[in-house]
Design an enzyme around this catalytic site. Structure first.
Site, mmCIF file in Angstrom:
data_model
loop_
_atom_site.group_PDB
_atom_site.id
_atom_site.type_symbol
_atom_site.label_atom_id
_atom_site.label_comp_id
_atom_site.label_asym_id
_atom_site.label_seq_id
_atom_site.Cartn_x
_atom_site.Cartn_y
_atom_site.Cartn_z
ATOM 1 N N GLU A 133 56.716 18.143 44.377
ATOM 2 C CA GLU A 133 56.451 19.227 43.428
ATOM 3 C C GLU A 133 55.387 20.158 44.010
ATOM 4 O O GLU A 133 54.570 19.740 44.830
ATOM 5 C CB GLU A 133 55.977 18.562 42.109
ATOM 6 C CG GLU A 133 55.547 19.472 41.006
ATOM 7 C CD GLU A 133 56.671 20.319 40.422
ATOM 8 O OE1 GLU A 133 57.189 21.180 41.144
ATOM 9 O OE2 GLU A 133 56.984 20.135 39.234
ATOM 10 N N ASP A 134 55.412 21.412 43.586
ATOM 11 C CA ASP A 134 54.396 22.344 44.094
ATOM 12 C C ASP A 134 53.064 22.185 43.364
ATOM 13 O O ASP A 134 52.013 22.155 43.988
ATOM 14 C CB ASP A 134 54.891 23.795 43.995
ATOM 15 C CG ASP A 134 55.388 24.173 42.603
ATOM 16 O OD1 ASP A 134 55.466 23.291 41.715
ATOM 17 O OD2 ASP A 134 55.716 25.349 42.393
ATOM 18 N N ASP A 137 50.261 21.197 36.552
ATOM 19 C CA ASP A 137 49.375 22.022 35.726
ATOM 20 C C ASP A 137 48.972 21.179 34.519
ATOM 21 O O ASP A 137 48.041 20.396 34.589
ATOM 22 C CB ASP A 137 50.118 23.316 35.362
ATOM 23 C CG ASP A 137 49.203 24.412 34.852
ATOM 24 O OD1 ASP A 137 48.384 24.119 33.968
ATOM 25 O OD2 ASP A 137 49.306 25.558 35.307
ATOM 26 N N PHE A 186 45.681 31.333 37.818
ATOM 27 C CA PHE A 186 47.104 31.414 38.157
ATOM 28 C C PHE A 186 47.244 31.718 39.644
ATOM 29 O O PHE A 186 46.748 32.738 40.122
ATOM 30 C CB PHE A 186 47.840 32.449 37.311
ATOM 31 C CG PHE A 186 49.326 32.206 37.310
ATOM 32 C CD1 PHE A 186 49.887 31.306 36.417
ATOM 33 C CD2 PHE A 186 50.146 32.831 38.241
ATOM 34 C CE1 PHE A 186 51.261 31.031 36.448
ATOM 35 C CE2 PHE A 186 51.514 32.564 38.271
ATOM 36 C CZ PHE A 186 52.070 31.660 37.378
ATOM 37 N N ARG A 199 56.844 34.497 46.132
ATOM 38 C CA ARG A 199 57.307 33.314 46.873
ATOM 39 C C ARG A 199 57.292 33.597 48.371
ATOM 40 O O ARG A 199 57.239 32.686 49.192
ATOM 41 C CB ARG A 199 58.723 32.914 46.438
ATOM 42 C CG ARG A 199 58.824 32.454 44.986
ATOM 43 C CD ARG A 199 60.137 31.715 44.762
ATOM 44 N NE ARG A 199 60.522 31.643 43.365
ATOM 45 C CZ ARG A 199 60.135 30.689 42.519
ATOM 46 N NH1 ARG A 199 59.312 29.753 42.915
ATOM 47 N NH2 ARG A 199 60.552 30.697 41.264
HETATM 48 N N1 HPA Z 1 51.248 29.366 39.581
HETATM 49 C C1 HPA Z 1 52.606 29.312 39.678
HETATM 50 N N2 HPA Z 1 53.364 28.490 38.979
HETATM 51 C C2 HPA Z 1 52.745 27.658 38.130
HETATM 52 C C3 HPA Z 1 51.349 27.652 37.987
HETATM 53 C C4 HPA Z 1 50.559 28.551 38.750
HETATM 54 O O1 HPA Z 1 49.307 28.621 38.675
HETATM 55 N N3 HPA Z 1 51.059 26.691 37.065
HETATM 56 C C5 HPA Z 1 52.257 26.150 36.685
HETATM 57 N N4 HPA Z 1 53.268 26.720 37.306
HETATM 58 MG MG MG Z 2 56.939 23.754 39.867
#
Ligand code: HPA
Ligand code: MG
Length: 217
Positions: A133-134, A137, A186, A199
């Site tokens: 996962e990236d 949050d 963010f 992206r």
């Molecule tokens: N950036 C991009 N995508 C996200 C973020 C963020 O800070 N938090 C949850 N999804």
């Molecule tokens: Mg994600």
């Protein structure tokens, strides 16, 4: 993962200016700071690959969480492949791609929609899954995804997230392998988006007010 083992990104320690690195000119006004330069991300990905290989036992099904996880997934899989060859350790990988969308009917409950067929899910039985996962949050999406995957009786599930956000909204979920803990802002870049933009930015940056307005829906 024990928090002492990840990199805590604070503006005091990581204070890069926009003119320290190259930003694509189309995004110059749309980010306010560079939080993690691309080269540092790549170095950290190599270390995460090392940790994952060292602790793995048997073949891994590496699951990319789309869309935001794709860059980390690609670089991590490459790093694992290189490492496997150099160290003599051998970890067979198979690759899976999961599109995850969260739906919230009301404030207290939500469902996550997962783009996997019953058949694909059944293939997870008895396998070692590595979810890539990236960003974590609030943690809500990951907890729901894990509940769903556990129903298919994998042998093990481990999660790696490049980023974890330090936020009061967190449900306390902590992945097995974390790259960086970041402030409650963010962030965009390295496949993380704001309304599908950014992206195509290599560094992880904090979006500016100008960027939010420009790419608002
Ligand atoms: N950036 C991009 N995508 C996200 C973020 C963020 O800070 N938090 C949850 N999804
Ligand atoms: Mg994600």
């Amino acid at each position: 993962m024990d928090p002492s083992k990840w990199i805590d990104v604070t503006p005091e320690k990581f204070n890069y200016h926009l003119d320290h690195f190259v930003i694509p000119s189309h995004y110059e006004k749309d980010v306010s700071s560079i939080l993690i330069p691309h080269g540092v991300i790549m170095d950290r990905v190599n270390k995460l690959a090392r940790l994952i290989v060292d602790e793995s036992n048997g073949p891994l099904v590496v699951c990319c969480i789309l869309k935001g996880g794709h860059q980390y997934f690609a670089d991590l899989v490459n790093a694992i492949k290189k490492l496997t060859k150099k160290s003599g350790l051998s970890v067979p990988l198979s690759l899976e791609f999961i599109r995850v969308k969260s739906y919230h009917n009301d404030s207290s409950s939500g469902d996550v929609k997962v783009s996997l067929t019953e058949e694909e899910c059944k293939d997870f039985e008895g396998k070692n899954l590595l979810i890539v996962e990236d960003i974590i949050d609030t943690g809500a999406t990951m907890v729901k995804l894990l509940n769903k995957l556990e129903q298919y009786k994998p042998k093990s599930i481990k999660v790696t997230s490049l980023l974890i956000k330090k936020t009061d909204r967190s449900n306390g979920y902590i992945p097995d392998y974390v790259g960086f803990a970041i402030p409650d802002a963010f962030v965009v870049g390295y496949a993380l988006d704001y309304n599908e933009y950014f992206r195509d930015l290599d560094h992880i940056c904090v979006i500016s007010e100008h960027g939010k307005e420009r790419y608002a829906l």
